[in-house]
Design a protein around this motif. Structure first.
Motif, short mmCIF file in Angstrom:
data_model
loop_
_atom_site.label_atom_id
_atom_site.label_comp_id
_atom_site.label_asym_id
_atom_site.label_seq_id
_atom_site.Cartn_x
_atom_site.Cartn_y
_atom_site.Cartn_z
N SER A 171 0.72 -1.30 -0.07
CA SER A 171 -0.06 0.04 -0.02
C SER A 171 1.15 1.26 -0.06
O SER A 171 1.29 1.80 1.00
N PRO A 172 1.39 1.71 -1.07
CA PRO A 172 2.27 2.81 -1.18
C PRO A 172 1.86 4.02 -0.47
O PRO A 172 2.63 4.94 -0.29
N GLY A 173 0.50 4.04 -0.44
CA GLY A 173 0.19 5.61 0.22
C GLY A 173 0.13 5.46 1.85
O GLY A 173 0.22 6.56 2.51
N LEU A 174 0.47 4.40 2.46
CA LEU A 174 0.79 4.15 3.72
C LEU A 174 2.15 5.05 4.33
O LEU A 174 3.20 4.68 3.64
N THR A 175 1.97 5.73 5.34
CA THR A 175 3.29 6.23 5.82
C THR A 175 3.94 5.61 6.79
O THR A 175 3.37 4.64 7.42
N GLN A 176 5.08 5.64 6.99
CA GLN A 176 5.81 5.03 8.05
C GLN A 176 5.18 5.27 9.56
O GLN A 176 4.78 4.43 10.38
N GLY A 177 4.75 6.55 9.77
CA GLY A 177 4.06 6.88 10.86
C GLY A 177 2.75 6.33 11.11
O GLY A 177 2.47 5.64 12.49
N ALA A 178 2.11 6.03 10.06
CA ALA A 178 0.75 5.32 10.30
C ALA A 178 0.98 4.02 10.67
O ALA A 178 -0.12 3.21 11.47
N MET A 180 3.71 2.64 12.13
CA MET A 180 4.50 2.52 13.56
C MET A 180 3.42 2.60 14.56
O MET A 180 3.75 1.85 15.56
N GLU A 181 2.31 3.53 14.58
CA GLU A 181 1.70 3.58 15.83
C GLU A 181 0.85 2.14 16.00
O GLU A 181 0.03 2.18 16.94
N LYS A 182 0.61 1.50 15.15
CA LYS A 182 0.02 0.28 15.20
C LYS A 182 0.78 -0.98 15.49
O LYS A 182 0.18 -2.28 15.56
N SER A 203 10.25 2.52 19.60
CA SER A 203 9.01 3.13 19.69
C SER A 203 7.80 2.29 19.35
O SER A 203 6.96 2.74 18.43
N VAL A 204 7.95 1.07 19.82
CA VAL A 204 6.79 0.14 19.40
C VAL A 204 6.10 -0.17 20.76
O VAL A 204 6.72 -0.50 21.68
#
Length: 480
Positions: A171-178, A180-182, A203-204
């Motif tokens: 999913s190329p639209g996914l950011t690393q931050g999005a 990481m938070e999951k 940070s996980v």
């Protein structure tokens, strides 16, 4: 100091070290000093003119030794062993003399290549699956880290990078931050605190899986946590299984946990910091069954395999997973052989850039002891632990709190936690032996770990008699 004086002083230092270890039984195992004892004993700044070697060596005995906890005393039964042997000490001298900083093959070819071969030697001693070995053309391989804490962190960071790249590719639209938070990592409630620290640094989220009655992580508890977290939209990506927990030397069930990790596409890292050395013995190799499901495996030869600190052995099935997460190639570190496929640059496998020639210690120890000599060392410690267990079981005032599998015995005085805290205080305040405690569920428990290379049955027996006498005194005082 020129080479002539170095030869003379070097012989004196070897004699000092040999005398120290030969006489270590006569030293008080735990120091009788208060915090801050040392500062008043030394000058407030470095000397302007050179001191004499004799004066320095005298100050070692007068200033340093009074504040030393003697980990190699046969009356040291705290924590877990820290390895020590004469071949390893000699290898460390050579390591210091060569003084290379082996961050790449070009920085010192022998430093890199010996490490690769020694990690294969050790992997074969453990009968690791072929996938973990570098060999001539393998995809896996081993590296010497500074500690098991570093190995866990490296595995977590590599796993994090791998899952982020996989999800972004899908999913190329996914950011690393999005992503990481999951992300969620998992370990047993008996796992070492370094696993929690790795989660903080990475940070996980780290979730703790309740262990069973034998203090082991089982499939059912892990599966339940995974289903709950996936239903909440979280992304499970990393599991740490512990073989030989710090508290009581329990073993997570790899044969149950491993397949789940593979099915769920989660990185499985095995932390066998203490127990891993025992797997060179055929009778203990079954404790490693299920390693074939793991992505990375680590244990500390510097705990129990006679290779002194620091030497933490880590293997990965696919070294590109590790290297790919950390590879940076500034021009000043590049060399003409780095893309040949024949060698590796270990700077990509670790947090620091620099690294010492630590594989020399392994090479010396493995050659001078042989596999049989190392096995004999492990078996002696396990035998002594079972001897201590038998002594405890003969006294109805005490109970054994966990299965004795290797060199650790967890025991306690029947009664309240306060009673056991008082007993431990009496044991350590006399400074004849040294122990540390743990909590198993709600119980305060004493740990008796066979540690020293010099420990014999007589030391174990004397220590038990000392504990029994202190117990008698404590119970008498409780009645008064």
């Amino acid at each position: 100091m020129n080479s002539g004086e170095f030869r003379r002083r070097g012989k004196e230092m070897v004699d000092f070290v040999a005398d120290y270890l030969d006489g270590i039984e006569g030293r008080q195992v735990y120091p009788d000093v208060e915090p801050g004892y040392l500062r008043p004993l030394i000058p407030t700044s470095a000397p302007e003119e050179p001191d004499m070697f004799e004066d320095i060596l005298n100050d070692v005995e007068k200033i340093i030794m009074p504040g030393v906890t003697h980990w190699h005393s046969p009356y040291f039964f705290a924590y877990f062993p820290t390895a020590n042997s004469y071949p390893a000490l000699l290898a460390d001298i050579l390591c210091g003399a060569i003084g290379c900083i082996g961050f790449s093959w070009a920085a010192s070819p022998a430093c890199t290549e010996l490490e690769t071969v020694m990690m294969d030697w050790l992997g074969k001693m453990l009968k690791l699956p072929e996938a973990f070995l570098a060999g001539q053309v393998g995809e896996g391989g081993g590296v010497i880290q500074g500690s098991a804490s570093e190995a866990t962190l490296m595995a977590l960071l590599a796993a994090r990078t791998k899952v982020v790249r996989r999800l972004q590719a899908a999913s190329p639209g996914l950011t690393q931050g999005a992503i990481m938070e999951k992300l969620v990592a998992y370990s047993s409630d008996q796992a070492h605190s370094s696993v929690e620290r790795a989660g903080l640094i990475g940070s996980v989220k780290l979730k703790v899986i309740p262990s069973d009655g034998k203090f082991a992580m089982r499939a059912s508890a892990l599966q339940e946590a995974l289903e709950r977290d996936k239903a909440e939209g979280l992304i499970p990506f990393f599991v740490v299984a512990t073989l030989g927990t710090t508290s009581c030397c329990s073993f997570d069930n790899l044969l149950e946990v491993g397949p789940i990790c593979n099915e769920e596409n989660m990185w499985l890292h095995i932390d066998a910091a203490y127990a891993g050395s025992s797997f060179i013995c055929p009778e203990f190799r079954h404790l490693l069954n299920g390693v074939e499901f793991a992505d990375s495996f680590n244990f500390n030869p510097h705990k129990w395999l006679l290779v002194n600190f620091d030497c933490s052995a880590m293997w990965v099935k696919k070294r590109t997973d590790l290297i790919g997460a950390f590879k940076l190639d500034p021009l000043y570190l590049k060399h003409s052989h780095q893309d040949s496929g024949l060698i590796t640059d270990y700077r990509h496998w670790q947090l620091p850039l620099g690294r010492r020639f630590r594989s020399l210690k392994m090479w010396f120890v493995f050659r001078m002891y042989g596999v049989k000599g190392l096995q004999a060392h492990i078996r002696k410690h396990v035998r002594l632990a079972h001897e201590f267990e038998c002594l405890v079981r003969q006294d109805p005032r005490f109970e054994i709190c966990a299965e004795v599998t290797l060199g650790l015995v967890c025991f306690r005085l029947k009664g309240s936690n306060k009673l056991n805290e008082d007993l431990l205080e009496r044991i350590n305040s006399t400074r004849k032996i040294h122990l540390v405690p743990c909590h198993l569920r709600d119980k305060f428990v004493l740990r008796f770990a066979i540690c020293s290379r010099f420990v014999e049955l007589t030391h174990v027996q004397r220590s038990w008699e000392h504990i029994r006498q202190l117990t008698t005194d404590l119970l008498r005082a409780e009645k008064d």
